[in-house]
Design a protein around this motif. Structure first.
Motif, PDB file in Angstrom:
ATOM      1  N   LEU A  55       0.807  -1.217   0.000  1.00  0.00           N
ATOM      2  CA  LEU A  55       0.000   0.000   0.000  1.00  0.00           C
ATOM      3  C   LEU A  55       0.845   1.275   0.000  1.00  0.00           C
ATOM      4  CD1 LEU A  55      -2.711  -0.979   2.639  1.00  0.00           C
ATOM      5  CD2 LEU A  55      -3.044  -0.800   0.174  1.00  0.00           C
ATOM      6  N   HIS A  69       0.548   3.984  -2.817  1.00  0.00           N
ATOM      7  CA  HIS A  69      -0.726   4.585  -3.223  1.00  0.00           C
ATOM      8  C   HIS A  69      -1.704   4.768  -2.066  1.00  0.00           C
ATOM      9  CE1 HIS A  69      -0.958   0.178  -3.849  1.00  0.00           C
ATOM     10  NE2 HIS A  69      -2.178   0.302  -3.334  1.00  0.00           N
ATOM     11  N   SER A  70      -1.196   4.856  -0.850  1.00  0.00           N
ATOM     12  CA  SER A  70      -2.057   5.120   0.305  1.00  0.00           C
ATOM     13  C   SER A  70      -1.427   6.190   1.178  1.00  0.00           C
ATOM     14  CB  SER A  70      -2.263   3.842   1.125  1.00  0.00           C
ATOM     15  OG  SER A  70      -3.010   2.895   0.411  1.00  0.00           O
ATOM     16  N   ASP A 114     -16.502   0.438   4.110  1.00  0.00           N
ATOM     17  CA  ASP A 114     -17.309   1.641   3.888  1.00  0.00           C
ATOM     18  C   ASP A 114     -17.682   2.271   5.232  1.00  0.00           C
ATOM     19  OD1 ASP A 114     -17.226   1.299   1.172  1.00  0.00           O
ATOM     20  OD2 ASP A 114     -19.225   0.411   1.009  1.00  0.00           O
ATOM     21  N   GLU A 157      -9.893   6.961   1.199  1.00  0.00           N
ATOM     22  CA  GLU A 157      -9.140   6.700  -0.019  1.00  0.00           C
ATOM     23  C   GLU A 157      -9.742   5.565  -0.841  1.00  0.00           C
ATOM     24  OE1 GLU A 157      -5.191   6.067   1.681  1.00  0.00           O
ATOM     25  OE2 GLU A 157      -4.621   7.989   0.829  1.00  0.00           O
ATOM     26  N   ARG A 158     -10.329   4.572  -0.154  1.00  0.00           N
ATOM     27  CA  ARG A 158     -10.844   3.402  -0.872  1.00  0.00           C
ATOM     28  C   ARG A 158     -12.336   3.178  -0.647  1.00  0.00           C
ATOM     29  NH1 ARG A 158      -5.932   2.425   0.876  1.00  0.00           N
ATOM     30  NH2 ARG A 158      -6.596   1.565   2.883  1.00  0.00           N
ATOM     31  N   GLY A 159     -12.789   3.287   0.575  1.00  0.00           N
ATOM     32  CA  GLY A 159     -14.189   3.030   0.870  1.00  0.00           C
ATOM     33  C   GLY A 159     -15.094   4.182   0.476  1.00  0.00           C
ATOM     34  N   SER A 160     -16.388   3.933   0.606  1.00  0.00           N
ATOM     35  CA  SER A 160     -17.395   4.958   0.318  1.00  0.00           C
ATOM     36  C   SER A 160     -17.972   5.489   1.626  1.00  0.00           C
ATOM     37  CB  SER A 160     -18.529   4.366  -0.523  1.00  0.00           C
ATOM     38  OG  SER A 160     -18.050   3.872  -1.747  1.00  0.00           O
ATOM     39  N   GLU A 213      -7.329  -3.505   6.071  1.00  0.00           N
ATOM     40  CA  GLU A 213      -8.338  -2.841   5.255  1.00  0.00           C
ATOM     41  C   GLU A 213      -9.222  -1.916   6.087  1.00  0.00           C
ATOM     42  OE1 GLU A 213     -11.486  -5.415   3.612  1.00  0.00           O
ATOM     43  OE2 GLU A 213     -10.681  -6.950   4.929  1.00  0.00           O
ATOM     44  N   ASP A 224      -8.215   2.610   6.622  1.00  0.00           N
ATOM     45  CA  ASP A 224      -8.773   3.742   5.880  1.00  0.00           C
ATOM     46  C   ASP A 224     -10.016   4.292   6.579  1.00  0.00           C
ATOM     47  OD1 ASP A 224      -9.061   5.533   3.698  1.00  0.00           O
ATOM     48  OD2 ASP A 224     -10.423   4.163   2.685  1.00  0.00           O
TER      49      ASP A 224
END
Length: 582
Positions: free
Chosen positions: A293, A296-297, A419, A451-454, A546, A549
Motif C-alpha cells: 500500500l 498509493h495510500s 465503507d 481513499e478506498r471506501g465509500s 483494510e 482507511d
C-alpha cells in the motif's frame, strides 16, 4: 416469528441464570439452535461451522479449552464470597477480540465481570457456540480415528512440525469437512498450540457449566461510578474540572495518534520496521500488505498501523512507559480500566497539544489548539448497554458538555467492508424506541479523508442485543424496512441522550425525535461485516489492514468536527488552504 425465537433464547438464559447454582451450557443449546443465528448458520447441522467457532473463540480467552466452569458476576465481593479471597490472585487472561475482565485459576474455573446485560447477551451465546462446535469436532475425530492422518496428529506433539505433520494437518481439515481457508485461520489463531488443542478436543466433549452472581441494575450503576472516579480524579488533579468537554466513544489509538506526534517522531524507525522481512516478527502478512500500500495510500495511515505491529513485536513495559510519558507531556492522560468496567479512557487537554505534532491533515487547526480551554474525553467504546451507563454518567457529572460522538464497527446490509455509514435514525431493540436525530456528520465530512471506501449518509441503523442474537429472517425484515446498519451501541447512547435532555427516563416502544440538542451529536459506523450476503463476517476473516482507511477517516472527521466547533465558539476563522495535502 424470527423475533420470537430470539426473545425465547434470551428469556431462556436470563431465567435459567436466576438459579443459585450452576447451569449446564447444554441447557441453552435447543433455544440457541431454534433461533437460527445468522452467525451460526450450521448450529443444527452435524457439519462444523468454522466461522461461528472462530468468532466465539476470538471472544473467549484461550484457556477456555481447559475450562469446565464459568462464573459471571458484577463485583469483586460476589466472586470472593463464592470462590474465596484467593480469586483476586488468579491469573488475568484476555480474549483476542473482546475487552472484558477475566480471571482463571489455572485449572478448570474462569470468572468474568459483566458490566451490563449486554455482556450476558454476548458471553452466553459465545459459550454455547464454542461448546457446540468443539463437540462436533470431537465427534468427527472419533469417527475418523483410524484415518492415517488423524492418528498421526493425535499421536504427535507440537514439536513434531515437519513436512509430514504439516501435510497431515492439512489433510485433517479436509477429513473434518472444514473449508481450507477456515482451517488455515484456525491453525493461525492457535499457532504452535494447534496440535495440543486438537488432542484436547479429541480427549473429551465439552460440558461447561455457568453461574451468574448478582445481575442487579443497581450494581451496574455502582460499577460505572467506580469507573468514573479515576477519570474525575485526573480532572481534579489537573485543575480542569468544569471546562468544556467533548465526549468521544471510539478506540484508544486513532485520535491520540492524530494529535500526539508519537508516530511522526518515529517514522524512520517504523518505515524500517515495515520494510524488514524477518519471519520471526509477528504480523508478516499485515506488514506485506502495508508494503504493497505504500505507494498509493496515505503515509500517515500506514505508519499508524505499523506502530501497532511494532508495539506488538516489542511488548516491553519500558516502551509503553515512554509512550505514556510523551503523551502526558502533551496533555494526554491515559486512565486505565478499573473494576468490572473494562473501558479505558483518555483525557486530552487541547491547549497542551503541540502544533508540530498534529497529523498534516489537521494542521490548519493549530491556532484553535492554542486558544482552546476544552478537553476531550475519549473512551474505548463500551459494548451494548454499557454505553448507556457511561454516557449517562458523563452527562450527569459534566457541567459543560459540548458534544457526544460515537465511532464503532457495524455490520452492513447494503455496503462493503471498509465503507463508512452515517445514520439519522436508529431502532433500538432494547427500548423498542425509534430515535431520529440530526447527525453532525455527513458523507462529505468523511469522503475528504477516505481513499478506498465509500461514505454513505442518510442510513438507518438497528441496535441489536448481541451479535449472535439475530437471524436471517430478522435481517431480511430489517432490510425490507430500510435498515442498513446493524450495530450494538447507538440505541443505548440515544436512550442516555434522552435522559440527559428530558425530565424523565427514556420511554419504550415510541418514536423519539431530537430536533435540537443542547450539545453537538454524531454517530459514525464503519463496516466490518456483511452478514446478510454471508460474504464476510469477522469469524471468517478479521478487518485488519483494510480497516485503517475507515478508522482514520472516522477519527479525522471527529477531531475536525471538535476543532471546528471550538473555532466557532472562540470566534476564530480557519483557513482551509492551510490543510496540508499528502
Amino acid at each position: 416469528m424470527a423475533d420470537d425465537d430470539v426473545e425465547l433464547y434470551a428469556r431462556t438464559y436470563t431465567t435459567l441464570l436466576r438459579s443459585r447454582g450452576a447451569v449446564r451450557v447444554q441447557a441453552f443449546v435447543p433455544a440457541h439452535t431454534r433461533m437460527g443465528s445468522s452467525l451460526h448458520a450450521l448450529a443444527d447441522s452435524p457439519l462444523p461451522d468454522a466461522g461461528a467457532f472462530i468468532y466465539a473463540m476470538q471472544r473467549l480467552p484461550e484457556c477456555i479449552a481447559r475450562v469446565e466452569r464459568v462464573v459471571l458476576g458484577q463485583e469483586g465481593d460476589q466472586f470472593r464470597a463464592v470462590l474465596g479471597d484467593e480469586v483476586d490472585r488468579w491469573l488475568r487472561v484476555e480474549a483476542p477480540a473482546r475487552r472484558r475482565a477475566w480471571r482463571w485459576d489455572g485449572k478448570e474455573t474462569l470468572t468474568v465481570h459483566v458490566s451490563s446485560p449486554s455482556d450476558l447477551d454476548d458471553v452466553l451465546p459465545c459459550l454455547v457456540a464454542y461448546q457446540s462446535e468443539w463437540n462436533k469436532l470431537h465427534t468427527a475425530l472419533h469417527a475418523n480415528q483410524r484415518n492415517h492422518h488423524v492418528a498421526r496428529i493425535l499421536s504427535s506433539t507440537d514439536h513434531d512440525n515437519g513436512v509430514g505433520i504439516a501435510s497431515s494437518l492439512q489433510e485433517l481439515g479436509r477429513v473434518m469437512q472444514v473449508e481450507a481457508d477456515d482451517w488455515g485461520r484456525l491453525a493461525s489463531i492457535l499457532g504452535d498450540g494447534f496440535v495440543a488443542w486438537l488432542n484436547l478436543v479429541a480427549k473429551a466433549e465439552k460440558d461447561i457449566t455457568v453461574r451468574l452472581l448478582g445481575g442487579f441494575d443497581v450494581a451496574y450503576t455502582r460499577l460505572v461510578r467506580r469507573w468514573w472516579n479515576p477519570v474525575g480524579e485526573v480532572l481534579s488533579q489537573r485543575g480542569i474540572e468544569g471546562r468544556p468537554l467533548y465526549f468521544v466513544s471510539s478506540n484508544l489509538h486513532a485520535i491520540v495518534n492524530l494529535l500526539s506526534g508519537y508516530v511522526k517522531r518515529r517514522k524512520h524507525t517504523l518505515w524500517d520496521f515495515v520494510d524488514q522481512t524477518s519471519s520471526a516478527v509477528d504480523g508478516q502478512s499485515e506488514l506485506a500488505e502495508l508494503r504493497s500500500l505504500r505507494e498509493h495510500s496515505n503515509a500517515e495511515n500506514i505508519l499508524y498501523y505499523a506502530s501497532r505491529l511494532w508495539h506488538r513485536a516489542d511488548r516491553s513495559p519500558e516502551i509503553r512507559e515512554v509512550r505514556r510519558l510523551e503523551e502526558a507531556s502533551r496533555g494526554i492522560t491515559q486512565v486505565d480500566a478499573t473494576g468490572g468496567f473494562d473501558v479505558g479512557a483518555q483525557v486530552i487537554e487541547l491547549n497542551r497539544i503541540k502544533s508540530d505534532d498534529l497529523d498534516p491533515r489537521l494542521a490548519r487547526f493549530s491556532s484553535v489548539l492554542e486558544r482552546s480551554d476544552a478537553i476531550v474525553l475519549n473512551v474505548d467504546y463500551p459494548l451494548g448497554l454499557a454505553s448507556y451507563h457511561i454516557v449517562r454518567e458523563v452527562a450527569t457529572v459534566t457541567p459543560d458538555l459540548r458534544a457526544i460522538y460515537a465511532v464503532g464497527k457495524a455490520a452492513t446490509l447494503n455496503a462493503a467492508v471498509g465503507d463508512v455509514m452515517l445514520s439519522e435514525m436508529v431502532f433500538d431493540e432494547h427500548s423498542r424506541n425509534t430515535y431520529a436525530f440530526p447527525n453532525a456528520f455527513t458523507a462529505a465530512n468523511l469522503a475528504t479523508f477516505l481513499e478506498r471506501g465509500s461514505a454513505l449518509d442518510n442510513q438507518t441503523a438497528v441496535t441489536v442485543r448481541g451479535t449472535f442474537l439475530q437471524n436471517f429472517a430478522s435481517l431480511e425484515r430489517y432490510y425490507r424496512d430500510r435498515h442498513t446498519v446493524v450495530e450494538m451501541e447507538a440505541g443505548p447512547i440515544l436512550s442516555a441522550v434522552f435522559e440527559a435532555t428530558r425530565p424523565h427516563r427514556h420511554p419504550t416502544g415510541e418514536r423519539v425525535y431530537f430536533r435540537e440538542l443542547p450539545f453537538d451529536f454524531g454517530i459514525i459506523h464503519y463496516a466490518s461485516d456483511t452478514p446478510y450476503t454471508q460474504a464476510r463476517t469477522l469469524g471468517s476473516r478479521g478487518l485488519s489492514v483494510e480497516g485503517v482507511d475507515a478508522t482514520y477517516a472516522s477519527a479525522l472527521a471527529v477531531v475536525t468536527r471538535i476543532l471546528s466547533v471550538e473555532a466557532q465558539r472562540l470566534g476564530l476563522t480557519i483557513d482551509p488552504a492551510r490543510q496540508l495535502l499528502r
